[in-house]
Scaffold this active site. Structure first.
Site, PDB file in Angstrom:
ATOM      1  CB  CYS A 156     -25.048 -24.980  31.275  1.00 38.01           C
ATOM      2  SG  CYS A 156     -24.843 -23.445  32.174  1.00 38.01           S
ATOM      3  CG  ASN A 204     -29.463 -25.469  28.998  1.00 37.43           C
ATOM      4  OD1 ASN A 204     -29.361 -24.719  28.020  1.00 37.43           O
ATOM      5  ND2 ASN A 204     -28.992 -25.150  30.186  1.00 37.43           N
ATOM      6  CD  GLU A 225     -29.244 -14.441  31.912  1.00 33.76           C
ATOM      7  OE1 GLU A 225     -29.622 -13.619  32.755  1.00 33.76           O
ATOM      8  OE2 GLU A 225     -29.254 -14.219  30.689  1.00 33.76           O
ATOM      9  CB  THR A 232     -27.924 -25.230  40.667  1.00 32.10           C
ATOM     10  OG1 THR A 232     -27.948 -24.901  39.265  1.00 32.10           O
ATOM     11  CG2 THR A 232     -28.741 -24.212  41.434  1.00 32.10           C
ATOM     12  CE  LYS A 259     -25.443 -26.675  36.375  1.00 37.67           C
ATOM     13  NZ  LYS A 259     -26.615 -25.966  36.765  1.00 37.67           N
ATOM     14  CG  LEU A 312     -25.558 -16.066  30.583  1.00 37.93           C
ATOM     15  CD1 LEU A 312     -24.237 -16.792  30.558  1.00 37.93           C
ATOM     16  CD2 LEU A 312     -25.456 -14.836  31.461  1.00 37.93           C
ATOM     17  CG  LEU A 358     -27.976 -30.054  13.284  1.00 39.05           C
ATOM     18  CD1 LEU A 358     -28.572 -30.240  11.893  1.00 39.05           C
ATOM     19  CD2 LEU A 358     -28.168 -31.337  14.101  1.00 39.05           C
ATOM     20  CE  LYS A 361     -15.909 -16.129  42.138  1.00 41.77           C
ATOM     21  NZ  LYS A 361     -17.075 -17.021  42.161  1.00 41.77           N
TER      22      LYS A 361
END
Ligand code: UDX
Length: 454
Positions: free
Chosen positions: A264, A212, A148, A85, A267, A150, A254, A35
């Site tokens: 995201c 979230n 964050e 995470t 989890k 994003l 909606l 990477k």
């Protein structure tokens, strides 16, 4: 300012490139040598609009490098920790292994007055624990938590021009110093009057998971309405439009269909529940378990709709799937609803072929049994049924003639995104979740026969 970014995945690589774009001198650290090599060559290791250009211009200015060696972070004034995470394998809780390892290995390289900024999404209480760790380094380094928000597909834009900045800082002079340094980093956004909220650690951690949780709840709410619509003959898309005109509700998030996936939302709501249980307030967010269940039921329902549309048996049938990524403008297939549906249809005996503008490579690794095609036309050749599962613009805009190679003329619109009349006029049967055409006889329900999709 000299900045290090530890962890160069979806969040960290974008953050590093965006910080360089803002004029800072940035070193990105990641353990994955491939990477790092790719990023140093200006090649994003994943698809994200704007990232390649941000890497290229930063490289030209010489303001962005990547390294596998943590010692290269020494000398930076601010260190962002942006490692993943993920969900733990043995429970719903977040796995903090990478966060803990990043802090432990950064510690020896901290210098007096350095600011360590947590970006990773963590269970509430983590920052307070890590604050003691940073203080134990005995160099007067300070911790802040700066979540964050994003969205993949808009990640560079969301980082450079966020809709709000949240700083979780300690009380007293350390907190003031942390705010001053973060203000310097985000000077451009602050000059544009981006709202900035200075809060304590716990609130900063909670803002992220609460946001979230709210978004996931909004999506699952409309998908619950889709279930009711299916039982009553109502149309969930018109319902969403009508609800959305109420400004207190709003139309965004909606969109009913196959539900949420990705790295995201799924989890994070599970980890939030797990953390609340630990804190003895599990009841307060128990509803998130229901949101998760509603979301996963949409995948079952899509499989049932396919089985029903193929007269009750998918064995030996050819199924074409348009869209594999968890959402458009991404190659991310983590917890992708489309792949979950594909896997279940393969298990049920169908021969399944998928296509996606960006996610072919990630899908190949995630679901080896899935056949892949480069284009929609190639994917649908000889297919008995076509499932549109990720609403890429190029799929929303397809003309029926472009799928003429399909054997069957059945289109299942998993995202309620095509103009149904156009397809119907061309002789296609179009069926969508939550709309009047999905009444499925109980006998075709697969839920009881197959393991739940996830
Ligand atoms: C999300 C949050 O939006 C972001 O603020 C946070 O930082 C990370 O998690 P992301 O995972 O990139 O971002 O995707 P998002 O745009 O939120 O979509 C999540 C999922 O919900 C996708 O699978 C999408 O298809 C689905 N979705 C979204 C719906 O099913 N209906 C909608 O109306 C909106």
């Amino acid at each position: 300012m000299k900045i290090s970014v530890i962890g160069c995945g979806y969040l960290g690589a974008v953050h590093a490139a965006s910080m360089a774009k803002l004029g800072h001198e940035v070193i990105g650290i990641d353990l994955d040598a491939d990477k790092v090599a790719a990023l140093n060559a200006g090649t994003p290791p994943f698809f994200e609009p704007g990232l390649r250009a941000a890497l290229a211009s930063a490289r030209k200015r010489g303001s962005l490098t990547f390294s596998t060696r943590m010692e290269d972070a020494a000398g930076s004034q601010v260190h962002f920790v942006a490692v993943g995470t993920p969900q733990r394998k043995d429970s719903d809780a977040a796995d903090l292994r990478f966060v803990d390892a990043a802090f432990e290995s950064l510690l020896p390289f901290l210098r007096a007055g350095n600011l360590v900024v947590g970006k990773s999404t963590v269970p509430v209480g983590t920052a307070a624990r890590l604050d003691s760790l940073v203080r134990s380094a005995d160099v007067n380094a300070i911790l802040a938590w700066n979540p964050e928000f994003l969205r993949e597909g808009f990640a560079v834009k969301d980082t450079v021009s966020p809709d709000r900045l949240v700083y979780g800082v300690p009380a007293g002079p350390d907190g003031e110093r942390a705010v001053a340094l973060l203000d310097e980093i985000y000077a451009g956004a602050l000059a544009r009057k981006t709202p900035r909220l200075v809060v304590d650690f716990a609130t900063a951690e909670l803002v992220k998971v609460a946001a979230n949780a709210f978004l996931a709840t909004k999506i699952s709410f409309i998908n619950a309405m889709a279930e009711i619509a299916e039982a009553t003959g109502a149309d969930v898309t018109s319902l969403a439009d009508a609800l959305g005109h109420d400004r207190r509700i709003g139309r965004k998030f909606l969109n009913s269909g196959l539900g949420f996936g990705g790295g995201c939302l799924p989890k994070d709501i599970r980890a939030f529940r797990a953390r609340a249980e630990e804190l003895g307030v599990g009841d307060s967010v128990a509803f998130l378990g229901e949101m998760d269940a509603i979301n996963l039921r949409r995948r079952d329902r899509m499989v049932e709709l396919a089985v029903d549309s193929l007269e009750g048996d998918v064995r030996g049938k050819r199924v074409a799937i348009l869209g594999l990524a968890f959402k458009p403008k991404s190659d991310d297939v983590r917890d992708a609803p489309a792949l979950a549906v594909a896997a279940r249809l393969i298990d049920a005996g169908a021969s399944v072929v998928g296509t996606d503008p960006q996610a072919l490579e990630t899908a190949r690794r995630a679901l080896p049994g899935l056949e892949l095609a480069e284009t929609p036309a190639a994917a649908v050749a000889g297919a008995d049924i076509v499932l549109l599962l990720t609403e890429w613009k190029e799929y929303r805009d397809l003309a029926p003639a472009e799928l003429a190679a399909a054997r069957g003329r059945i289109l299942l619109d998993g995202r309620n995104c095509v103009k149904r009349e156009i397809w119907r006029e061309s002789g296609w049967t179009v069926r969508s979740l939550g709309r009047p055409d999905v009444a499925i006889p109980r006998s075709t329900r697969l839920s009881e026969q197959l393991a739940p999709a996830n």
